[in-house]
Scaffold this motif. Sequence first.
Motif, PDB file in Angstrom:
ATOM      1  N   THR A   1      10.245  -5.321  22.250  1.00 47.80           N
ATOM      2  CA  THR A   1       9.229  -6.327  21.913  1.00 47.80           C
ATOM      3  C   THR A   1       8.262  -5.756  20.884  1.00 47.80           C
ATOM      4  O   THR A   1       8.182  -4.541  20.691  1.00 47.80           O
ATOM      5  CB  THR A   1       8.426  -6.754  23.160  1.00 47.80           C
ATOM      6  OG1 THR A   1       7.446  -5.751  23.461  1.00 47.80           O
ATOM      7  CG2 THR A   1       9.319  -6.982  24.369  1.00 47.80           C
TER       8      THR A   1
ATOM      9  N   GLU B   1       2.600  -7.187  21.003  1.00 49.90           N
ATOM     10  CA  GLU B   1       1.991  -8.314  21.728  1.00 49.90           C
ATOM     11  C   GLU B   1       2.920  -8.861  22.815  1.00 49.90           C
ATOM     12  O   GLU B   1       2.569  -9.808  23.506  1.00 49.90           O
ATOM     13  CB  GLU B   1       1.620  -9.430  20.742  1.00 49.90           C
ATOM     14  CG  GLU B   1       0.681  -8.982  19.629  1.00 49.90           C
ATOM     15  CD  GLU B   1      -0.584  -8.314  20.165  1.00 49.90           C
ATOM     16  OE1 GLU B   1      -1.147  -8.838  21.151  1.00 49.90           O
ATOM     17  OE2 GLU B   1      -0.990  -7.282  19.613  1.00 49.90           O
ATOM     18  N   GLY B   2       4.119  -8.277  22.930  1.00 47.50           N
ATOM     19  CA  GLY B   2       5.032  -8.713  23.973  1.00 47.50           C
ATOM     20  C   GLY B   2       6.060  -9.732  23.537  1.00 47.50           C
ATOM     21  O   GLY B   2       6.821 -10.242  24.380  1.00 47.50           O
ATOM     22  N   LYS B   3       6.146 -10.044  22.244  1.00 49.89           N
ATOM     23  CA  LYS B   3       7.153 -10.975  21.755  1.00 49.89           C
ATOM     24  C   LYS B   3       8.502 -10.269  21.692  1.00 49.89           C
ATOM     25  O   LYS B   3       8.625  -9.184  21.126  1.00 49.89           O
ATOM     26  CB  LYS B   3       6.776 -11.488  20.368  1.00 49.89           C
ATOM     27  CG  LYS B   3       7.733 -12.537  19.821  1.00 49.89           C
ATOM     28  CD  LYS B   3       7.266 -13.019  18.455  1.00 49.89           C
ATOM     29  CE  LYS B   3       8.212 -14.062  17.883  1.00 49.89           C
ATOM     30  NZ  LYS B   3       7.782 -14.541  16.547  1.00 49.89           N
TER      31      LYS B   3
ATOM     32  N   LYS C   1      10.817 -15.227  22.374  1.00 53.18           N
ATOM     33  CA  LYS C   1       9.912 -15.661  23.441  1.00 53.18           C
ATOM     34  C   LYS C   1       9.038 -14.474  23.860  1.00 53.18           C
ATOM     35  O   LYS C   1       9.225 -13.340  23.421  1.00 53.18           O
ATOM     36  CB  LYS C   1      10.708 -16.167  24.653  1.00 53.18           C
ATOM     37  CG  LYS C   1      11.702 -17.276  24.315  1.00 53.18           C
ATOM     38  CD  LYS C   1      10.981 -18.575  24.007  1.00 53.18           C
ATOM     39  CE  LYS C   1      11.969 -19.691  23.666  1.00 53.18           C
ATOM     40  NZ  LYS C   1      12.894 -19.987  24.766  1.00 53.18           N
ATOM     41  N   MET C   2       8.108 -14.750  24.752  1.00 53.44           N
ATOM     42  CA  MET C   2       7.208 -13.697  25.224  1.00 53.44           C
ATOM     43  C   MET C   2       7.790 -13.015  26.470  1.00 53.44           C
ATOM     44  O   MET C   2       8.420 -13.649  27.314  1.00 53.44           O
ATOM     45  CB  MET C   2       5.822 -14.263  25.552  1.00 53.44           C
ATOM     46  CG  MET C   2       5.124 -14.902  24.349  1.00 53.44           C
ATOM     47  SD  MET C   2       4.936 -13.765  22.947  1.00 53.44           S
ATOM     48  CE  MET C   2       3.776 -12.568  23.603  1.00 53.44           C
TER      49      MET C   2
ATOM     50  N   SER D   1       6.334 -12.162  28.957  1.00 58.40           N
ATOM     51  CA  SER D   1       5.686 -12.703  30.156  1.00 58.40           C
ATOM     52  C   SER D   1       6.615 -13.621  30.946  1.00 58.40           C
ATOM     53  O   SER D   1       6.366 -13.867  32.140  1.00 58.40           O
ATOM     54  CB  SER D   1       4.422 -13.470  29.778  1.00 58.40           C
ATOM     55  OG  SER D   1       4.720 -14.504  28.851  1.00 58.40           O
TER      56      SER D   1
ATOM     57  N   TYR E   1       0.543  -7.900  33.772  1.00 59.29           N
ATOM     58  CA  TYR E   1       1.228  -8.023  32.479  1.00 59.29           C
ATOM     59  C   TYR E   1       0.338  -7.580  31.312  1.00 59.29           C
ATOM     60  O   TYR E   1       0.744  -6.718  30.509  1.00 59.29           O
ATOM     61  CB  TYR E   1       1.720  -9.450  32.287  1.00 59.29           C
ATOM     62  CG  TYR E   1       2.320  -9.720  30.935  1.00 59.29           C
ATOM     63  CD1 TYR E   1       3.483  -9.075  30.529  1.00 59.29           C
ATOM     64  CD2 TYR E   1       1.726 -10.613  30.042  1.00 59.29           C
ATOM     65  CE1 TYR E   1       4.041  -9.310  29.277  1.00 59.29           C
ATOM     66  CE2 TYR E   1       2.273 -10.866  28.802  1.00 59.29           C
ATOM     67  CZ  TYR E   1       3.417 -10.207  28.412  1.00 59.29           C
ATOM     68  OH  TYR E   1       3.965 -10.442  27.174  1.00 59.29           O
TER      69      TYR E   1
END
Length: 367
Positions: free
Chosen positions: A32, A35-37, A59-60, A62, A74
């Motif tokens: 990722t 930012e977690g993408k 997608k994320m 999360s 998270y």
Amino acid sequence: MSVTMEALESHLQANNFLQEILSSIRQTIILTDLEGKVLFANPAIQETLGYKSSEIEGKMLSLIFTPEDLSSLYPNLLFMTKRDEPFSGEVMLKRKDETRFFGFLAMQTCSSLAEGGAFIVVSVQDIDQLKRLEQDFWGPRYGDLVKAASEIAHQLRNPLVGIGGFVRRLYNSSPSNPKHDTYYHHIMDNLNRIEEVVTKVEFFARLPKPSFTKEPINELIEIALQPHVQKIEEKHIQVAIDLEEAKLYVDSDQIINVFSIIIENALDALSGGGNIAIRGKLKENQFKIIISDNGPGIAEKDIPYIYTPFFSTKPDRVGMNLAIAKRIMESHGGRIWVKTKIAEGTTFSLLFPLERRRSIRVARLEV
């Protein structure tokens, strides 16, 4: 600087060998941005999380976390990885079909791309099966012992009731005789003692799963003291209570039982007069209860055995109470330990978690 999906794809395409390695690994690997993408996911993600690589890329991250962990856990994990603090540990995760599982999650930052961008490497391993295997290995052995103890207690109870009834009938139907009276009371005292053993073994073997509610600590202590008030007054014992205000997340009946057991032990140690102190204080994310007496103390040779079922230094005692107390504390995620000094007294300490979740799950690290 966070790497872009285009930069990562370009790097992977230029390095087919690296892409083949990532794709062949059976453990789920996700890359990722900071930012977690999700930039990349290897094919193993479908077996672990139910997503095809193409479904989650873009997608994320999360998506794989449970709703209750989105507010703290998270973002904390992302915050830690941005600071080059790797994380690894057991986490409850969520599949595409919303089912949950225990996963071993590892996250760390990598900044080795030629473009100079940084990204996060995430690995996920489904450990539900490992936990089931562990339970299958240990569960039957422990379960068999508990069932055996429970069955023995059950098989003893009915004959005891019958014996007690027949002894009473024989006694009541016989002429009064001092020797018979002595025999009768001796038999009944021993039957009552055996019944006490049976009752405590049954409770120990069938200890129910705690039903947690938030309870004020001062009320729990007050209730635990009530059965002992008469003995406290008869022995002229001074009880000092100093508790910081707090609510514990506990099974109230079980924890009242624990407090009562420790208080009873203290009372037994004090022959006449003496002091019992009950103190409670907050300690970070825990609450510590200290119950101490100024009795004769416990012999050093007995300390290793005080939580062992049926161990007692008193011939008229069953020796189950501290074993029960320890088991209850462990079922609450707490601890119990003792410090003692001959001729000075004994102190039992009980440590309770105020929050049953890890701190990383309940408070944001980033300010």
